[in-house]
Write a protein that holds these residues in place. Structure first.
Motif, PDB file in Angstrom:
ATOM      1  N   LYS A   2       6.717 -90.125  48.547  1.00  0.00           N
ATOM      2  CA  LYS A   2       6.004 -88.915  48.131  1.00  0.00           C
ATOM      3  C   LYS A   2       4.598 -88.895  48.720  1.00  0.00           C
ATOM      4  CE  LYS A   2       8.498 -88.176  43.862  1.00  0.00           C
ATOM      5  NZ  LYS A   2       8.605 -88.480  42.433  1.00  0.00           N
ATOM      6  N   ILE A   4       0.938 -86.214  49.051  1.00  0.00           N
ATOM      7  CA  ILE A   4       0.272 -85.000  48.563  1.00  0.00           C
ATOM      8  C   ILE A   4      -0.088 -84.167  49.796  1.00  0.00           C
ATOM      9  CG2 ILE A   4      -1.630 -84.045  47.190  1.00  0.00           C
ATOM     10  CD1 ILE A   4       0.053 -85.983  45.584  1.00  0.00           C
ATOM     11  N   HIS A   8      -0.201 -80.285  46.881  1.00  0.00           N
ATOM     12  CA  HIS A   8       1.109 -80.304  46.229  1.00  0.00           C
ATOM     13  C   HIS A   8       1.838 -81.607  46.571  1.00  0.00           C
ATOM     14  CE1 HIS A   8       0.731 -76.155  44.969  1.00  0.00           C
ATOM     15  NE2 HIS A   8       0.406 -75.812  46.201  1.00  0.00           N
ATOM     16  N   GLU A   9       2.470 -82.188  45.547  1.00  0.00           N
ATOM     17  CA  GLU A   9       3.261 -83.398  45.823  1.00  0.00           C
ATOM     18  C   GLU A   9       4.578 -82.995  46.470  1.00  0.00           C
ATOM     19  OE1 GLU A   9       3.528 -87.000  43.055  1.00  0.00           O
ATOM     20  OE2 GLU A   9       5.499 -86.060  42.824  1.00  0.00           O
ATOM     21  N   THR A  11       8.206 -84.563  48.568  1.00  0.00           N
ATOM     22  CA  THR A  11       9.009 -85.755  48.832  1.00  0.00           C
ATOM     23  C   THR A  11       9.527 -85.709  50.263  1.00  0.00           C
ATOM     24  OG1 THR A  11       9.689 -85.788  46.523  1.00  0.00           O
ATOM     25  CG2 THR A  11      11.025 -87.085  48.062  1.00  0.00           C
ATOM     26  N   ASP A  53       3.578 -93.804  51.274  1.00  0.00           N
ATOM     27  CA  ASP A  53       3.674 -93.260  49.920  1.00  0.00           C
ATOM     28  C   ASP A  53       2.281 -93.036  49.316  1.00  0.00           C
ATOM     29  OD1 ASP A  53       5.579 -92.457  47.952  1.00  0.00           O
ATOM     30  OD2 ASP A  53       4.860 -94.130  46.712  1.00  0.00           O
ATOM     31  N   GLY A  54       2.083 -91.875  48.724  1.00  0.00           N
ATOM     32  CA  GLY A  54       0.837 -91.593  48.014  1.00  0.00           C
ATOM     33  C   GLY A  54      -0.281 -91.033  48.876  1.00  0.00           C
ATOM     34  N   GLN A  56      -2.643 -88.613  50.923  1.00  0.00           N
ATOM     35  CA  GLN A  56      -3.027 -87.200  50.804  1.00  0.00           C
ATOM     36  C   GLN A  56      -3.189 -86.643  52.214  1.00  0.00           C
ATOM     37  OE1 GLN A  56      -6.751 -86.446  48.719  1.00  0.00           O
ATOM     38  NE2 GLN A  56      -6.969 -84.523  49.857  1.00  0.00           N
TER      39      GLN A  56
END
Lengths: 66, 257
Positions: A2, A4, A8-9, A11, A53-54, A56
């Motif tokens: 995931k 950002i 918005h997050e 996947t 992952d994570g 931004q």
């Protein structure tokens, strides 16, 4: 995984480089700039820059303005 | 001839690209205005709303792009926006705009100065949008800005050259080009600025919000030509009393004798 993207997050099914991600959003490299975790990533590095992952991710372009 | 950051331009008009209904309308207005420089803003890509592509069509008609840092609330954000614009466009020109107050959009001189200092060090050609303050202009000039862009009145207000007295001092004392930015509401405001000796005028709302935008763009094109010609010609001086333009001899009385 995931990330950002533009607040918005989202996947991602696959591991992507920044270049692959930009293209997956229907954007071309021309006329845009990208920042990861608020740090600008030069275009020449996009092909090697692997999203994790994570992270931004923000993509910017030029719009009408005075 | 307008000389900015090592480039020469025939037109002394700079146009903003905001408030047009479409990219096509913007390009037509730009062509009609004769302007060879246009500003634009850097923003995050809008993934939900379509916006017309403006960069490519402007480059196709040979316009120099001057991205701005509009939306920046402080120097740090302005520097970030400038670097994004350079990365996106491969253009090192930047109009530095820092206006934290949304009611009047007046530029913050301290944050603007700090941003200019950092961006000049980083190799940018810097064009700061600033209050009409001659001392600030001098300080920015010493930093190495490519021009100063003092305001006539608040952005989009169409109130014209409310800062006239200060603009006169800035024009008289500046060693860098002076671009009168913001508040120019009609072609006569631009003519006035050019007659005073302004090197360029920046116009957005006055054209983009006009009834017929293309016609107004043409009017501003003529205004910049008239104003610059008048300045180059040198205005006749003003005086409190009349100065006769016809012979004042009492020809009738003499003829009757």
């Amino acid at each position: 995984m995931k990330i950002i993207y533009q607040d918005h997050e989202i996947t991602l099914d696959d591991e992507l480089t920044l270049l692959e991600f930009v293209r997956s959003q229907g954007l071309s490299e021309q006329g845009v700039a990208a920042a990861v975790n608020e740090e600008i990533i030069p275009k020449r590095s996009w092909a090697e820059f692997r999203l994790a992952d994570g992270m931004q991710v923000d993509i910017f372009n030029l719009v009408a303005g005075g | 001839m307008l000389k900015l950051a090592g480039r020469e331009f025939n037109s002394h008009l700079i146009v903003g690209t905001g408030k047009y209904a479409s990219g096509e309308q913007l390009v037509q207005a730009c062509l009609a205005s004769g302007a060879q420089i246009a500003t634009m803003a850097v923003k995050r890509v809008d993934t939900e709303h379509h916006t017309d592509e403006i960069v490519k069509p402007l480059l196709e008609i040979g316009v120099q792009l001057m991205p701005n840092t509009s939306g920046a609330k402080n120097a740090r954000e302005a520097v970030f926006a400038a670097k994004l614009a350079r990365e996106a466009l491969e253009v090192d020109w930047i109009k530095v705009e820092v206006h934290p107050d949304v009611k009047y959009l007046l530029p913050d001189p301290l944050e603007t100065y700090a941003a200019c200092k950092e961006l000049i060090k980083d190799g940018f050609k810097v064009f700061p949008y600033i209050p009409a303050d001659p001392v600030l202009c001098r300080r920015l000039e010493d930093l190495g800005v490519s021009a100063v862009m003092p305001l006539g009145s608040p952005i989009g207000s169409a109130r014209g050259l409310e800062t006239l007295g200060m603009l006169k001092i800035i024009i008289a004392e500046s060693h860098v080009p002076v671009i009168i930015d913001a508040g120019i509401g009609c072609p006569s405001d631009a003519v006035k600025a050019f007659e005073l000796g302004a090197d360029a005028c920046m116009v957005n709302t006055a054209i983009a919000a006009a009834g017929d935008k293309i016609l107004m763009a043409k009017a501003f094109n003529l205004a910049q030509q008239a104003g610059r010609l008048a300045y180059e010609a040198g205005l006749a001086g003003q005086s409190e009393t009349a100065s006769p333009t016809s012979p004042l001899e009492a020809f009738l009385k003499e003829a009757m004798q």
